[in-house]
Structure formats: C-alpha cells, structure tokens
Design a protein around this motif. Structure first.
Motif, PDB file in Angstrom:
ATOM      1  N   VAL A  85       0.825  -1.255   0.175  1.00 42.06           N
ATOM      2  CA  VAL A  85       0.088  -0.018  -0.080  1.00 42.06           C
ATOM      3  C   VAL A  85       0.847   1.363  -0.068  1.00 42.06           C
ATOM      4  CG1 VAL A  85      -1.647   1.342   1.179  1.00 42.06           C
ATOM      5  CG2 VAL A  85      -1.640  -1.194   1.550  1.00 42.06           C
ATOM      6  N   CYS A  86       0.688   1.855  -1.129  1.00 39.34           N
ATOM      7  CA  CYS A  86       1.449   3.393  -0.995  1.00 39.34           C
ATOM      8  C   CYS A  86       1.199   4.158  -0.095  1.00 39.34           C
ATOM      9  CB  CYS A  86       1.286   4.100  -2.375  1.00 39.34           C
ATOM     10  SG  CYS A  86       2.441   5.675  -2.238  1.00 39.34           S
ATOM     11  N   MET A  87       2.223   4.528   0.958  1.00 41.42           N
ATOM     12  CA  MET A  87       2.092   5.446   2.051  1.00 41.42           C
ATOM     13  C   MET A  87       2.832   6.692   1.721  1.00 41.42           C
ATOM     14  SD  MET A  87      -0.376   4.757   4.260  1.00 41.42           S
ATOM     15  CE  MET A  87      -0.193   5.009   5.838  1.00 41.42           C
ATOM     16  N   ALA A  90       1.505  12.031  -1.328  1.00 37.99           N
ATOM     17  CA  ALA A  90       0.168  11.984  -2.225  1.00 37.99           C
ATOM     18  C   ALA A  90      -0.896  11.406  -1.748  1.00 37.99           C
ATOM     19  CB  ALA A  90       0.708  12.123  -3.648  1.00 37.99           C
ATOM     20  N   CYS A  91      -0.443   9.931  -1.673  1.00 34.34           N
ATOM     21  CA  CYS A  91      -1.445   8.920  -1.343  1.00 34.34           C
ATOM     22  C   CYS A  91      -1.962   9.295  -0.041  1.00 34.34           C
ATOM     23  CB  CYS A  91      -1.067   7.711  -1.352  1.00 34.34           C
ATOM     24  SG  CYS A  91      -0.630   7.108  -3.130  1.00 34.34           S
ATOM     25  N   TYR A  92      -1.157   9.644   0.973  1.00 34.40           N
ATOM     26  CA  TYR A  92      -1.656   9.731   2.292  1.00 34.40           C
ATOM     27  C   TYR A  92      -2.709  10.905   2.658  1.00 34.40           C
ATOM     28  CZ  TYR A  92      -1.434  10.135   7.511  1.00 34.40           C
ATOM     29  OH  TYR A  92      -1.889  10.429   8.996  1.00 34.40           O
ATOM     30  N   ARG A 126       6.595   3.629   0.030  1.00 34.53           N
ATOM     31  CA  ARG A 126       6.727   4.753  -0.496  1.00 34.53           C
ATOM     32  C   ARG A 126       6.453   4.951  -1.965  1.00 34.53           C
ATOM     33  NH1 ARG A 126       6.246   6.595   4.633  1.00 34.53           N
ATOM     34  NH2 ARG A 126       7.766   5.518   5.999  1.00 34.53           N
ATOM     35  N   CYS A 127       5.958   6.371  -2.134  1.00 35.39           N
ATOM     36  CA  CYS A 127       5.615   6.610  -3.621  1.00 35.39           C
ATOM     37  C   CYS A 127       5.866   5.559  -4.776  1.00 35.39           C
ATOM     38  CB  CYS A 127       6.211   7.981  -4.124  1.00 35.39           C
ATOM     39  SG  CYS A 127       5.654   8.413  -5.656  1.00 35.39           S
ATOM     40  N   LEU A 128       4.681   5.268  -5.366  1.00 33.16           N
ATOM     41  CA  LEU A 128       4.953   4.173  -6.544  1.00 33.16           C
ATOM     42  C   LEU A 128       4.978   4.889  -7.900  1.00 33.16           C
ATOM     43  CD1 LEU A 128       2.138   1.734  -4.945  1.00 33.16           C
ATOM     44  CD2 LEU A 128       4.835   1.311  -5.206  1.00 33.16           C
ATOM     45  N   ALA A 130       2.617   6.796  -9.185  1.00 36.64           N
ATOM     46  CA  ALA A 130       1.444   6.929  -9.536  1.00 36.64           C
ATOM     47  C   ALA A 130       0.631   7.628  -8.966  1.00 36.64           C
ATOM     48  CB  ALA A 130       0.921   5.451  -9.798  1.00 36.64           C
ATOM     49  N   CYS A 131       0.926   8.919  -8.585  1.00 37.06           N
ATOM     50  CA  CYS A 131       0.390   9.773  -7.464  1.00 37.06           C
ATOM     51  C   CYS A 131      -0.817  10.246  -8.168  1.00 37.06           C
ATOM     52  CB  CYS A 131       1.224  10.712  -7.137  1.00 37.06           C
ATOM     53  SG  CYS A 131       2.855  10.582  -6.754  1.00 37.06           S
ATOM     54  N   GLY A 132      -0.905  10.299  -9.526  1.00 36.69           N
ATOM     55  CA  GLY A 132      -2.083  10.785 -10.247  1.00 36.69           C
ATOM     56  C   GLY A 132      -3.226   9.858  -9.869  1.00 36.69           C
TER      57      GLY A 132
HETATM   58  S1  FES Z   1       2.362   8.964  -3.180  1.00 36.48           S
HETATM   59 FE1  FES Z   1       1.595   7.259  -3.604  1.00 36.48          FE
HETATM   60  S2  FES Z   1       2.079   6.850  -5.718  1.00 36.48           S
HETATM   61 FE2  FES Z   1       3.111   8.850  -5.376  1.00 36.48          FE
END
Ligand code: FES
Ligand SMILES: Cc1cc2nc3c(=O)[nH]c(=O)nc-3n(C[C@H](O)[C@H](O)[C@H](O)COP(=O)(O)O)c2cc1C
Lengths: 159, 599
Positions: A85-87, A90-92, A126-128, A130-132
């Motif tokens: 799970v991306c934490m 942007a996802c957070y 952390r960030c994958l 794909a923040c969009g």
């Molecule tokens: S912060 Fe989740 S994909 Fe960038």
C-alpha cells in the motif's frame, strides 16, 4: 515420489553459488549479490547469509548489518501475494491510511506481516510513482488506483 | 530511417502504465495492422507527458491530437476514424484541447496545463522512444558531447556550467559549476562521477520520469562531467523500487556502448568513460551524499561528517562528483544553447526551470516543469488547475520530509531556492503536495515525523532520540492527550535537532513540524486545548455517541463492547462512557439501527 521441492531448492543454491563465484572476494558487490539472492529465495535465510559472507570474504555480521539496514531486504519468507500500500505523501493526503486500515481488518494481519495461511503479506511502501491515481496499492505486479476502503474486500476476493 | 505519415505516441510512464497503457499499445498495434496501416503509422511508447491524472494518454502526430483516459475499447474508433479517415475523434480528446469557440483542436502548447511550462529537463519526455537511441540522436542527442570532446577544454566546459548559474536540483541548490571545479582541481589518480537517482521524497517522481523518458540525456551529461573533471568511471545509484527506470537505463547504457558513446575511445577522441547502475535497497538516508557513497561500497548507508568533502575524498576515498538526475538533465541543453540562454531563464539567484511532481488535492496531478520565479499561485491554479470538488486550499508542501507547509497567505511567493527557505520550507527535489480543508496539519506533521523516525539511521543521538521524542509528542496530540506546553517542547526539540544532528536528514527533519506550528498554530491548540480536530481527521479526537432518538435499547452494543463501557436498560437509550471508550468502533459496526455516530 522424489522430492520435487528439494530438487528446486538445490537448483536455487546452485544459482546462488554461481552468483557468489562471479563476485568472489569483492566487498562492493555485497548488495548486488544480496539482491540477487533475495530474488532467488524471496528472502534471506541465515544459511544464505552465511554462504554470501564466506564467498565475499566478509563477516556474517557485515551481511546481517546490511540486511537489517535496508528495508528492501527481508529475513522472513514472504506470502504468496505481496500487497504494497503506498503511504507516500500524495496517497496519504488522499486517504491511504483508511485503505491500509481496511486491509489490516480484512486480512487480520498487521503491517509488515504475513497471514497465517501464507497467502498475503501486507506492506506499506513509499511513492509508487502513480500519484495521479492516488491512493494506490500494488498486489504483486498489478496496480490498483483511485482506491477507497469499500473496494478492498472485492479486490482481495480475486486472489 | 523509415518515414511514417503518422505517429501514435503512447505514454509508458509509471502513472499511465498503471492505468493500463501497456494494453493500449498492443491494441493499437493490432488495429493498425488489421487496417493495413503498419507501413504508414508508427506506434511509439514514450516517457511521461506529465498529465498523469487523465492517463493513459495518447498523442497522435502530425495533428497533435491529445487523447486522454483512453480505454482499449476506444482504440478501434481512433484507428478507423482518425488514422484511416483523417477525422479526429473529438469526444475522446482531453477536454481542454478543443477551442471552445471555433471547435478546432489546440496545439499542446496552448493547453492550459502546458501553456506556462517550459521544458528543458523534460524536453524529450513524451517525444521520443526512450528505448531507441536513434530517436535520441535525431533530437540533438550527443551533439553536446561531440562539441565538448572536439571543441572545448575541460576548463571551458566548467566555465560554461558556472556561467549558466545552474544549481543542484537534489535539494540543497549548491552551484553545479563550482562543484565541478572542485572535483576538477582535486588531486587523484582515479575520480568518479555519480548520479543521485535515489529520489527519497516519499511523494515524488521527477527523477524517475526523466530516467524513464529520456535516460540518454543523463548518460550523455555524466559523460560530459567525466571529461570535465577527468574521470573515466561513473555510477548511477537508483532506487530499487523503480524497475522500469532501471531497465531503460540499462538498455540505454548498452546501446550507447554499441554506438561507441560509452567505453573506450569515445567518438575516436581518446576519451574513455563507462557507467554502471547500482540499485539502492530502500533507505531514505542513502540520498545523502556520503551515505550514498558508502552504500555503493557495499556497506550500511550511514553518513559521515564533512569535511572531508566528497570532491576530495568520496567514493572509495577518491575525488567524487555527485549530482542529481535533474541537474544532469539540464547539462546538454546548456552546452548546446550556451550559458547566456540558460541564465536568461528564472530569477537572479535561481536560474532555469524546476520540475515538480504535483500531487494530492489538485486537479492536474502529474509532472510539471516551470521557470524559476513563477508564483506558487500560478503553479497551483493555472498549471495545476486548482483544487477539486470546490474545496478550499489549505497548504502546499514542498521539500518532502525536509521541507515545510506553505499556507494561503504565502501563495504569491516566487518559487526559487531562497524565497522558499525564507518562509520555512525548501525547494527540495520537487515534491509538491497540495492539501485542502479536509487535511489536518498536525496529522501531516506526524506523518512526516513517523517517516523520519523509521528512516533515521541511528548513528547520531540527536536524530535517533530527538525525532522519536518529537513523534511521541505528536502521537499524543493527535490522540487527544496533548498537554499544555507540548507546542513549546516541539519547538525547543526541533531547534536543537537542527543544530546538532550529524547529517541533513536530522538537520531538516523538524521542518514539517516547525512550519506547521508557524502557520497553523491554532490547529495544534484546538487539538491540545479543545480536544478537537478541526479537519475531522484525527480519530483519537472523535467520539462515538449514541443518538437517543434512534436507540431501541436492544443492548447489542453493550454486549459487543470489549471494555464494557456502554450501559443502559430497557426502554432507556444506552450511553457510552467516554473516559473508558477505546474507540474501537465495534458498537457502531454492530448496531442494527444506525444509532451510533462518530464525530
Ligand atoms: S505517493 Fe502514492 S503513488 Fe506517489
Ligand atoms: C536525508 C537526505 C536525503 C537526500 N535525498 C536526496 C535524493 O533523494 N535525491 C537527490 O538528488 N539528492 C538528495 N539529497 C541531497 C544530496 O545529498 C546531494 O546534495 C545531491 O544529490 C547533490 O546533487 P545536486 O547538487 O545536483 O543537487 C539528500 C540529502 C539528504 C541530507
């Protein structure tokens, strides 16, 4: 029945040996070798760490030290399906925590752990990139985006 | 080279790939073949176009038609209408790419998202196939290296980089030319050129997009740097979490070797330079320069005090040059167009452009490259398209775990290194996360502090212990157990940490906390004094209550409460003892009448 498992195990150790031979005695190759070994075994069991230390002329503590410093290395076997799970930020800010909480509840495991049946490992990453599509998670190589907590049971049921 | 009448550019960046662009490529190839167009139309998998929000993106040239959120089912229509009959499929175009009055399609430069951008580092992203060196060459690739090797001395190269005013894009903003000069002047039989592609900011992907979209630009620039400082060996240190970037880099290095652009005797000039890719393994601190070098040496990535600086004593104790991916991505353009061209862009002390990964509560999430000096307001509202769902802007976060939150009152600040520092944030490597009224600033501060506690390498006590204490205080505040004096304690600890930590990680770690206290002190106070989270995020401050009107006194909630804090009797509504409640939510889940609420 001949032990199929043992055959494939033996093959893994053979590949590990080849990897170590290729870099024999070179300290700087430690991380690439460990990454290769984890690629083969899925994690770094103690006997593999010992083989690497001997092959590269290092102390076991050097190998263990590196293995525990970097979060990518794991000393425990991983589940059949690895959920990340991306934490990232942007996802957070878009509610990744709720997604993670739902997964913990649904799978009844805590973060970083594997379900008793060995089917799922739940990780936070952390960030994958794909923040969009935030919030985002990956199950093995499959990316799931624009998630909300109520989509989780349906997705898990597919595995 | 073969010529084609049309090019179908499909984004293969991570964002669009995740939204299914891989299937699109197959679908286009099949449909094009099926219609007998495969000799006339070429499908190209490119790097990131920037507008990840509306991916997968497909752009068809020569018309420049910008299709967004394309699905595999749409491909047949696009091929049969657009490619076969020459009629652009307007209903599938990105909404802003049609001129409302005339109904004509706009060129990409006129679309709001791109209009104010200036692409230098991202010049080739979305334009070329990153896996085909011939395309890189066709777009001025390796012209800069040729010029450097045949017409310029190392001193002239360094002077050009110095005069351009380029500063490091990895965060600190150190003048690049000066760094090159230090390495050039350092004495040593062996020198190294390193590229920092560890991209540690947990909500950003600029460097990844450059590597995925235009890997050869970085490789060419590192070769130029090798010539300038007198090095024949380079390493690119990439996060292991970036499989596509790693694979494209490796492919590009192989192609460059085959073309004699890496290896021995490059371009027959007698200059040798070669490159290797090294994978990180998930440690934020390895983005710090001395830690990164240790990691390449195969050790635990712990930083060490400076001096000695890496320019004199770096990787394997040899003089070493380290620059960020985006810093390198500017180099070839500076060499080709001249220092004056570059220094004409931007502000007095911050030249050129900066790439940002826009994310969070913003309409156009994705990748943007803007000239330095543009205001934050322009970036968020003109380029970024504003805040979705009619919500109110609250703060923008730059610099990731080392940076700070910028409030509404500072929206008109120009984006450059010094202005951002003056308001308690920093440029950072380019993460730009937008938050709206539904985000809690104390929770965000806690989020970053949690990240730092996990990533602190533990070598120095101020960072190892100080960050932990700060996190404990923040945990307490968001759980509704904050006490008078907590804010002051955070400030004191934060300032102490800034002064005493060994490396940049610890020195900058308090920034997210200090900047949110500076601009959102009232939110901290609401948590501590009123036990209230104004944004309604912090669970610890929410209460479960039973709505008397809806309660049928069935007692199911009381039976399920693990701490027996619900009491009541027949015909009287039940009540929850707030002091004992552990906020597990069991009661709300089990209540058959929806009589329990969380507020
Ligand atoms: S912060 Fe989740 S994909 Fe960038
Ligand atoms: C904790 C920490 C993390 C860092 N992470 C990165 C990173 O992810 N990428 C990067 O380019 N620089 C990072 N840096 C900055 C590098 O130490 C270094 O200054 C930079 O790579 C130099 O390149 P530049 O001058 O081109 O910016 C980090 C620094 C610190 C202290």
């Amino acid at each position: 029945m001949a032990c199929k498992n043992c055959d494939s195990k033996a093959k893994l150790y053979k590949e590990l040996d080849a990897l170590i031979q290729e870099h024999k005695g070179s300290r700087e190759a430690l991380m690439p070798v460990m990454q290769g070994a984890q690629g083969l075994f899925g994690y770094l069991p103690k006997d593999v760490q010992i083989l690497i230390a001997e092959g590269l002329d290092l102390k076991l503590s050097d190998v263990y030290g590196v293995a525990t410093f970097y979060s990518q290395f794991t000393l425990e076997p991983q589940g059949e399906n690895v959920i990340s799970v991306c934490m990232g930020t942007a996802c957070y800010v878009k509610g990744a925590q709720l997604v993670l909480d739902e997964l913990k509840k649904e799978l009844k495991v805590s973060e970083g752990k594997t379900t008793p049946d060995g089917k799922f490992t739940l990780n936070a990453t952390r960030c994958l990139g794909a923040c969009g599509l935030a919030p985002v998670m990956m199950i093995n190589d499959e990316v799931y985006g624009r998630l909300s907590a109520n989509m989780i049971p349906g997705i898990i049921a597919k595995y | 080279m073969e010529t084609f009448r049309s090019h179908v550019m499909i984004c293969g960046g991570t964002g669009c790939h995740s939204s299914g662009s891989g299937d699109l490529i197959k679908a286009f190839e099949e449909q094009i073949k099926g219609n007998g167009l495969d000799k006339e139309v070429k499908v190209v998998r490119t790097g990131c176009f920037g507008l990840c929000e509306v991916g997968p993106i497909v752009v068809i040239y020569p018309e420049g038609a910008f299709y967004s959120r394309v699905k595999a089912e749409d491909v047949k229509e696009i091929v049969e209408e657009h490619l076969l009959k020459g009629r652009i499929v307007k209903h599938l175009l990105y909404h802003d790419s049609i001129n409302e009055n005339s109904g004509d399609i706009k060129s990409l430069n006129e679309v709001n998202f791109y209009k104010k951008q200036k692409r230098i580092a991202l010049k080739n992203c979305g334009i070329i196939d990153p896996e085909n060196i011939d395309e890189y060459l066709a777009f001025d690739g390796y012209k800069a290296l040729t010029k450097v090797l045949t017409e310029m001395t190392p001193e002239e190269v360094i002077k050009t980089v110095k005069d351009s005013g380029l500063r490091g894009r990895g965060g600190a903003g150190f003048p690049t030319g000066l760094k090159w000069d230090f390495c050039y002047k350092a004495k040593g039989d062996k020198k190294y050129v390193l590229c920092n592609a560890d991209e540690g900011d947990p909500g950003a992907f600029m460097d990844r997009s450059v590597l995925e979209g235009d890997p050869l630009a970085v490789i060419e620039a590192m070769t130029i740097a090798g010539y300038a400082i007198g090095s024949d060996q380079g390493f690119i240190y990439v996060r292991a979490e970036y499989p596509i970037a790693v694979q494209r880099l490796q492919h590009a290095i192989k192609q460059a070797r085959e073309y004699g652009l890496l290896g021995k005797n490059i371009l027959e000039t007698g200059f040798d330079f070669d490159l290797e890719v090294r994978l990180g393994a998930g440690a934020f601190v390895c983005g710090e320069e001395t830690a990164l070098m240790r990691s390449i040496e195969g050790k635990r990535g712990e930083p060490r005090p400076r001096p000695p600086f890496p320019a004199n004593q770096g990787l394997f104790e040899k003089p070493t040059l380290l620059n960020n991916v985006e810093t390198y991505a500017n180099i070839t353009q500076i060499i080709l167009n001249g220092a004056d061209w570059f220094s004409a862009i931007g502000t007095e002390k911050s030249k050129g452009t900066k790439v940002f990964a826009l994310g969070g509560k913003i309409n156009n999430t994705g990748l943007v490259e803007i000239p330095m000096g543009m205001t934050l307001r322009e970036v968020l509202f003109d380029v970024g398209g504003g805040i979705p769902n009619g919500k109110k802007f609250k703060a923008a976060q730059t610099g990731g775990p080392s940076g700070g939150c910028i409030p509404t009152s500072k929206l008109d600040i120009p984006i450059d290194y010094d202005s951002l520092v003056s308001i308690g944030s920093m440029m950072g490597s380019g993460g730009l996360i937008v938050m709206d009224e539904d985000n809690c600033m104390v929770d965000i501060a806690r989020f970053f502090m949690e990240f730092i506690v996990e990533e602190s390498c533990g070598k120095c006590a101020p960072c190892r212990i100080g960050t932990k204490r700060m996190k404990e205080i923040l945990d307490r505040i968001v759980a509704g157990k904050g006490v008078e004096g907590d804010i002051e304690k955070l400030e004191e600890l934060g300032n102490m940490l800034k002064e005493s930590a060994l490396c940049g990680l610890g020195q900058t770690a308090p920034n997210p906390v200090l900047s949110t206290i500076r601009y959102f002190r009232d939110e901290y106070e609401a948590h501590i004094k009123d036990k209230r989270c104004p944004a309604g995020v912090c669970k610890g401050l929410m209460r479960y209550t039973i709505i008397a009107d809806k309660c049928k006194s069935c007692g199911i909630c009381a039976k399920n409460c693990p701490v027996s804090c619900i009491s009541g009797e027949k015909k009287v509504p039940y009540v929850i003892d707030q002091d004992k409640c552990i906020k597990c939510g069991q009661c709300m889940e089990k209540c058959p009448f929806g009589a329990i609420e969380l507020k």
